[in-house]
Design an enzyme around this catalytic site. Structure first.
Site, PDB file in Angstrom:
ATOM      1  N   GLY A  11       0.670  -1.210   0.024  1.00 54.00           N
ATOM      2  CA  GLY A  11      -0.060  -0.025  -0.065  1.00 54.00           C
ATOM      3  C   GLY A  11       1.028   1.195   0.040  1.00 54.00           C
ATOM      4  N   ALA A  13       1.851   2.960   2.436  1.00 54.83           N
ATOM      5  CA  ALA A  13       2.948   3.124   3.313  1.00 54.83           C
ATOM      6  C   ALA A  13       4.268   2.259   2.880  1.00 54.83           C
ATOM      7  CB  ALA A  13       2.401   2.622   4.855  1.00 54.83           C
ATOM      8  N   LYS A  32       0.039  -9.896   0.042  1.00 59.62           N
ATOM      9  CA  LYS A  32      -0.643 -10.918   0.255  1.00 59.62           C
ATOM     10  C   LYS A  32      -1.653 -11.444  -1.159  1.00 59.62           C
ATOM     11  CE  LYS A  32      -3.718 -12.170   4.061  1.00 59.62           C
ATOM     12  NZ  LYS A  32      -4.568 -11.270   5.160  1.00 59.62           N
ATOM     13  N   GLN A  44     -10.451   7.886  -1.109  1.00 63.67           N
ATOM     14  CA  GLN A  44     -11.512   8.790  -1.758  1.00 63.67           C
ATOM     15  C   GLN A  44     -11.212  10.153  -1.368  1.00 63.67           C
ATOM     16  OE1 GLN A  44     -15.504   7.831  -0.643  1.00 63.67           O
ATOM     17  NE2 GLN A  44     -15.399   5.735  -1.746  1.00 63.67           N
ATOM     18  N   GLU A 109     -13.189  18.415   5.183  1.00 62.93           N
ATOM     19  CA  GLU A 109     -13.884  17.251   5.887  1.00 62.93           C
ATOM     20  C   GLU A 109     -14.089  17.383   7.419  1.00 62.93           C
ATOM     21  OE1 GLU A 109     -12.717  13.691   3.168  1.00 62.93           O
ATOM     22  OE2 GLU A 109     -11.303  13.972   4.553  1.00 62.93           O
ATOM     23  N   ASP A 202      -2.592  -8.847   9.824  1.00 61.89           N
ATOM     24  CA  ASP A 202      -1.475  -9.844  10.096  1.00 61.89           C
ATOM     25  C   ASP A 202      -0.422  -9.471  10.815  1.00 61.89           C
ATOM     26  OD1 ASP A 202      -3.488 -11.237   8.586  1.00 61.89           O
ATOM     27  OD2 ASP A 202      -2.032 -11.383   6.851  1.00 61.89           O
ATOM     28  N   ARG A 265     -15.727  12.249  13.369  1.00 62.05           N
ATOM     29  CA  ARG A 265     -16.415  11.235  12.876  1.00 62.05           C
ATOM     30  C   ARG A 265     -16.851  10.520  14.147  1.00 62.05           C
ATOM     31  NH1 ARG A 265     -12.076   8.745   8.656  1.00 62.05           N
ATOM     32  NH2 ARG A 265     -12.572  10.107   6.976  1.00 62.05           N
ATOM     33  N   HIS A 327     -14.006   1.352   9.899  1.00 65.88           N
ATOM     34  CA  HIS A 327     -13.391   1.794   9.011  1.00 65.88           C
ATOM     35  C   HIS A 327     -11.914   1.902   9.226  1.00 65.88           C
ATOM     36  CE1 HIS A 327     -12.573   4.776   5.638  1.00 65.88           C
ATOM     37  NE2 HIS A 327     -12.215   5.701   6.561  1.00 65.88           N
ATOM     38  N   GLU A 351      -1.142   2.054   8.615  1.00 60.54           N
ATOM     39  CA  GLU A 351      -2.231   1.707   9.521  1.00 60.54           C
ATOM     40  C   GLU A 351      -1.962   0.575  10.424  1.00 60.54           C
ATOM     41  OE1 GLU A 351      -5.986   1.590   7.443  1.00 60.54           O
ATOM     42  OE2 GLU A 351      -7.072   0.941   9.500  1.00 60.54           O
ATOM     43  N   ARG A 362      -9.416   9.295  14.314  1.00 60.43           N
ATOM     44  CA  ARG A 362      -8.724  10.047  13.538  1.00 60.43           C
ATOM     45  C   ARG A 362      -9.319  10.756  12.853  1.00 60.43           C
ATOM     46  NH1 ARG A 362      -8.103   9.060   7.965  1.00 60.43           N
ATOM     47  NH2 ARG A 362      -9.414   7.067   7.989  1.00 60.43           N
ATOM     48  N   SER A 367      -4.838  10.039   7.641  1.00 63.11           N
ATOM     49  CA  SER A 367      -4.190   8.555   7.552  1.00 63.11           C
ATOM     50  C   SER A 367      -2.994   8.447   6.552  1.00 63.11           C
ATOM     51  CB  SER A 367      -5.155   7.289   7.558  1.00 63.11           C
ATOM     52  OG  SER A 367      -4.643   6.204   7.052  1.00 63.11           O
TER      53      SER A 367
HETATM   54  C1  FAD Z   1     -12.873   3.422   1.748  1.00 68.98           C
HETATM   55  C2  FAD Z   1     -11.538   3.626   2.126  1.00 68.98           C
HETATM   56  C3  FAD Z   1     -11.458   5.433   2.215  1.00 68.98           C
HETATM   57  C4  FAD Z   1     -10.251   5.975   2.676  1.00 68.98           C
HETATM   58  N1  FAD Z   1     -10.320   7.226   2.398  1.00 68.98           N
HETATM   59  C5  FAD Z   1      -8.966   7.849   2.997  1.00 68.98           C
HETATM   60  C6  FAD Z   1      -8.839   9.141   2.663  1.00 68.98           C
HETATM   61  O1  FAD Z   1      -9.376   9.619   1.795  1.00 68.98           O
HETATM   62  N2  FAD Z   1      -7.705   9.979   3.175  1.00 68.98           N
HETATM   63  C7  FAD Z   1      -6.855   8.872   4.180  1.00 68.98           C
HETATM   64  O2  FAD Z   1      -6.132   9.856   4.733  1.00 68.98           O
HETATM   65  N3  FAD Z   1      -7.167   7.710   4.573  1.00 68.98           N
HETATM   66  C8  FAD Z   1      -8.229   7.317   4.035  1.00 68.98           C
HETATM   67  N4  FAD Z   1      -8.262   5.918   4.146  1.00 68.98           N
HETATM   68  C9  FAD Z   1      -7.668   5.142   5.047  1.00 68.98           C
HETATM   69  C10 FAD Z   1      -6.339   4.866   4.386  1.00 68.98           C
HETATM   70  O3  FAD Z   1      -6.580   4.559   2.974  1.00 68.98           O
HETATM   71  C11 FAD Z   1      -5.666   3.787   5.060  1.00 68.98           C
HETATM   72  O4  FAD Z   1      -5.483   3.939   6.179  1.00 68.98           O
HETATM   73  C12 FAD Z   1      -4.248   3.523   4.382  1.00 68.98           C
HETATM   74  O5  FAD Z   1      -4.478   3.631   2.951  1.00 68.98           O
HETATM   75  C13 FAD Z   1      -3.472   2.540   4.714  1.00 68.98           C
HETATM   76  O6  FAD Z   1      -2.285   2.418   4.093  1.00 68.98           O
HETATM   77  P1  FAD Z   1      -1.290   1.275   4.262  1.00 68.98           P
HETATM   78  O7  FAD Z   1      -0.244   1.209   3.518  1.00 68.98           O
HETATM   79  O8  FAD Z   1      -0.767   1.136   5.596  1.00 68.98           O
HETATM   80  O9  FAD Z   1      -2.106  -0.177   4.021  1.00 68.98           O
HETATM   81  P2  FAD Z   1      -2.738  -0.860   2.627  1.00 68.98           P
HETATM   82  O10 FAD Z   1      -2.904   0.107   1.795  1.00 68.98           O
HETATM   83  O11 FAD Z   1      -4.142  -1.321   3.284  1.00 68.98           O
HETATM   84  O12 FAD Z   1      -1.982  -1.756   2.298  1.00 68.98           O
HETATM   85  C14 FAD Z   1      -1.894  -3.048   3.099  1.00 68.98           C
HETATM   86  C15 FAD Z   1      -0.809  -4.117   2.433  1.00 68.98           C
HETATM   87  O13 FAD Z   1      -0.080  -4.960   3.341  1.00 68.98           O
HETATM   88  C16 FAD Z   1      -0.388  -6.341   2.774  1.00 68.98           C
HETATM   89  N5  FAD Z   1      -0.572  -7.415   3.458  1.00 68.98           N
HETATM   90  C17 FAD Z   1      -1.352  -7.554   4.602  1.00 68.98           C
HETATM   91  N6  FAD Z   1      -0.998  -8.601   5.183  1.00 68.98           N
HETATM   92  C18 FAD Z   1       0.012  -9.209   4.579  1.00 68.98           C
HETATM   93  C19 FAD Z   1       0.692 -10.548   4.840  1.00 68.98           C
HETATM   94  N7  FAD Z   1       0.377 -11.118   5.922  1.00 68.98           N
HETATM   95  N8  FAD Z   1       1.616 -10.581   3.974  1.00 68.98           N
HETATM   96  C20 FAD Z   1       1.995  -9.911   2.879  1.00 68.98           C
HETATM   97  N9  FAD Z   1       1.330  -8.748   2.746  1.00 68.98           N
HETATM   98  C21 FAD Z   1       0.284  -8.556   3.529  1.00 68.98           C
HETATM   99  C22 FAD Z   1      -1.683  -6.127   1.816  1.00 68.98           C
HETATM  100  O14 FAD Z   1      -1.528  -6.949   0.561  1.00 68.98           O
HETATM  101  C23 FAD Z   1      -1.464  -4.668   1.046  1.00 68.98           C
HETATM  102  O15 FAD Z   1      -0.553  -4.587   0.251  1.00 68.98           O
HETATM  103  C24 FAD Z   1      -9.632   5.135   3.773  1.00 68.98           C
HETATM  104  C25 FAD Z   1      -9.765   3.754   3.838  1.00 68.98           C
HETATM  105  C26 FAD Z   1     -10.873   3.210   3.125  1.00 68.98           C
HETATM  106  C27 FAD Z   1     -11.162   1.825   3.368  1.00 68.98           C
END
Ligand code: FAD
Length: 427
Positions: A11, A13, A32, A44, A109, A202, A265, A327, A351, A362, A367
């Site tokens: 993702g 991060a 994964k 969004q 927002e 995980d 929220r 959420h 996250e 939050r 995020s």
């Molecule tokens: C519908 C929606 C709308 C949102 N809108 C906003 C917004 O407008 N602004 C904002 O700031 N935030 C928003 N958020 C929150 C934000 O999108 C997330 O908190 C953020 O994208 C998290 O990023 P991340 O890289 O930590 O995780 P993610 O993008 O969820 O990526 C997690 C990654 O970990 C991998 N993974 C997990 N477990 C394993 C494992 N065991 N082995 C290998 N890989 C694994 C997954 O496959 C994935 O690639 C929204 C969330 C949602 C659901």
């Protein structure tokens, strides 16, 4: 297999961490599922940013007020100080944030006292993820694998030496000098969520099994405006908070306004749940966008306009039924300002981590900013230390793997959260 850095999660991060690591560092990134199956892709509304020095105090106050003053103030200050720099980096990398006459077009927002959220229409996450994926996948020092899960960490004496990975053919070991958990949220364990369903915490589950410190897991966030779809189990359609930022209101079954739609929220969600409890046979209220023209809605929210239309709602004419759903997880793997966990050589970002930025609730669009700022902190820290660390081939001593079961995480959460949330659990 030896890599300098193992990044678990692709993702925003994980990708931004990889992008900020030195080009001479050999990196393995795994996900994964497929690269585009992550919460980052779904985001969004946009990304918050300070508007300049004059806004830092207001932005700080908005963040800690929304977080009910449980926030780590040092982490919040770092987030805000580094916000503009990281947004500018995204712009340089090619993210086409919406502009009016060459100036960034900020939206607003709930909980924000200013218009300070940059966005790409209503698909900000998709745009940022695609931009980062495109760049990271071309880097020669980075190997990227889909459909490959981390199922355990290799660790000894509170130091991490890599991970155990599993794909459809085999289970194997990767040695790494540093390991980064960017495994995202926990929405997949709830009945009603806005998250990608296979995101099941995980990183947290594995951390719990190895006594790595976890923080603030009692703070889970409901999103107030999720499309009410009683027949859909699991992931539901989020109706971005920026719809309210651009004039949307929330009304009850009698079409009466009962809440200021731009409060934080937790307050809006609680108010909706109270209202819904009065009409148990129709457990929803409505998002009302009908004051806005079709042209405006189709231009500013093309994704959501079409998704609603597919389900039979014309956003400019119909009231849209909504109810809160899980959420976001404010808690996570406890990290310091450099994203270091309590285990040596193990970092957590996005996250999956808990920097303390969000307190107990939050602030909208903080995020993605947190993911960017603290990913960069992690990368810079690793860049400065990588030459001091050497590989160690440690024998994996356990007979089972941490991800053989999710019971530990679910039981831990059940002990931590209140009944309102427990009702949403699958189990
Ligand atoms: C519908 C929606 C709308 C949102 N809108 C906003 C917004 O407008 N602004 C904002 O700031 N935030 C928003 N958020 C929150 C934000 O999108 C997330 O908190 C953020 O994208 C998290 O990023 P991340 O890289 O930590 O995780 P993610 O993008 O969820 O990526 C997690 C990654 O970990 C991998 N993974 C997990 N477990 C394993 C494992 N065991 N082995 C290998 N890989 C694994 C997954 O496959 C994935 O690639 C929204 C969330 C949602 C659901």
């Amino acid at each position: 297999m030896n890599y300098d850095v193992l990044i678990v999660g692709t993702g925003i991060a994980g990708l931004y961490t990889a992008l900020n690591l030195r080009d001479d560092i050999r990196i393995l990134m795994i996900t994964k599922n497929s690269f585009r199956d992550c919460n980052s892709y779904l985001a969004q509304g946009g990304i918050s940013t300070s508007l300049g020095l004059f806004d830092e105090e207001n932005y700080f106050n908005d963040t800690v007020k929304a977080g009910n003053y449980h926030n780590d103030t040092k982490a919040v200050k770092l987030l805000i100080k580094n916000s503009i720099e990281n947004i500018n980096t995204l712009i340089k990398l090619g993210v086409p944030f919406d502009k009016t006459k060459e100036k960034l077009n900020y939206t607003r927002e709930g909980g924000h006292s200013e218009f300070r959220i940059v966005h790409v229409k209503d698909e900000t996450g998709k745009s940022v993820t695609e931009t980062l994926l495109n760049i990271v996948s071309k880097k020669r020092n980075i190997t990227m694998l889909e459909n490959t899960a981390l199922i355990d960490l290799i660790c000894k004496d509170n130091t991490c030496y890599g991970g155990i990975l599993r794909d459809s053919h085999r289970t194997y070991k990767v040695n790494s000098k540093f390991t980064i958990l960017a495994t995202g949220g926990i929405g997949g364990i709830f009945n009603s969520t806005t998250n990608v369903e296979y995101l099941t915490g995980d990183g947290l589950n594995i951390s719990l099994k190895h006594n790595i410190e976890i923080k603030d897991m009692e703070y889970l966030q409901l999103h107030p405006t999720v499309l009410y779809e009683p027949d859909v189990k699991g992931k539901k359609l989020l109706l971005s908070e920026s719809l309210r930022g651009e004039g949307g209101i929330i009304v009850n079954q009698n079409k009466e306004v009962f809440i200021n739609p731009l409060l934080p929220r937790d307050i809006v969600s609680t108010s909706i749940l109270n209202e819904i409890s009065k009409t148990p046979t129709n457990p929803y209220v409505y998002l009302d966008m009908t004051k806005k023209s079709k042209e405006f809605l189709m231009y500013r929210f093309p994704f959501l306009y079409n998704e609603c239309l597919k389900r039979g709602y014309k956003m400019d004419k119909d009231l849209i039924p909504i109810a809160p759903a899980h959420h976001y997880c404010m808690g996570g793997i406890k990290v310091d300002l450099f994203s270091r966990t309590s285990m040596n050589n193990l970092y957590a970002v996005g996250e999956a981590s808990c920097t303390g930025v969000h307190g107990s609730n939050r602030l909208a669009s903080n995020s993605l900013l947190e993911a960017l700022v603290f990913a960069k902190q992690a990368s810079e820290n690793i860049n400065s230390k990588i030459n001091e660390i050497h590989y160690k081939d440690i024998i994996f001593e356990s007979e089972s793997y941490a991800l053989d079961s999710y019971d530990e995480l679910i039981n831990y959460l059940k002990r931590k959260v209140d009944n309102k949330y427990a009702k949403l659990f699958n189990c």
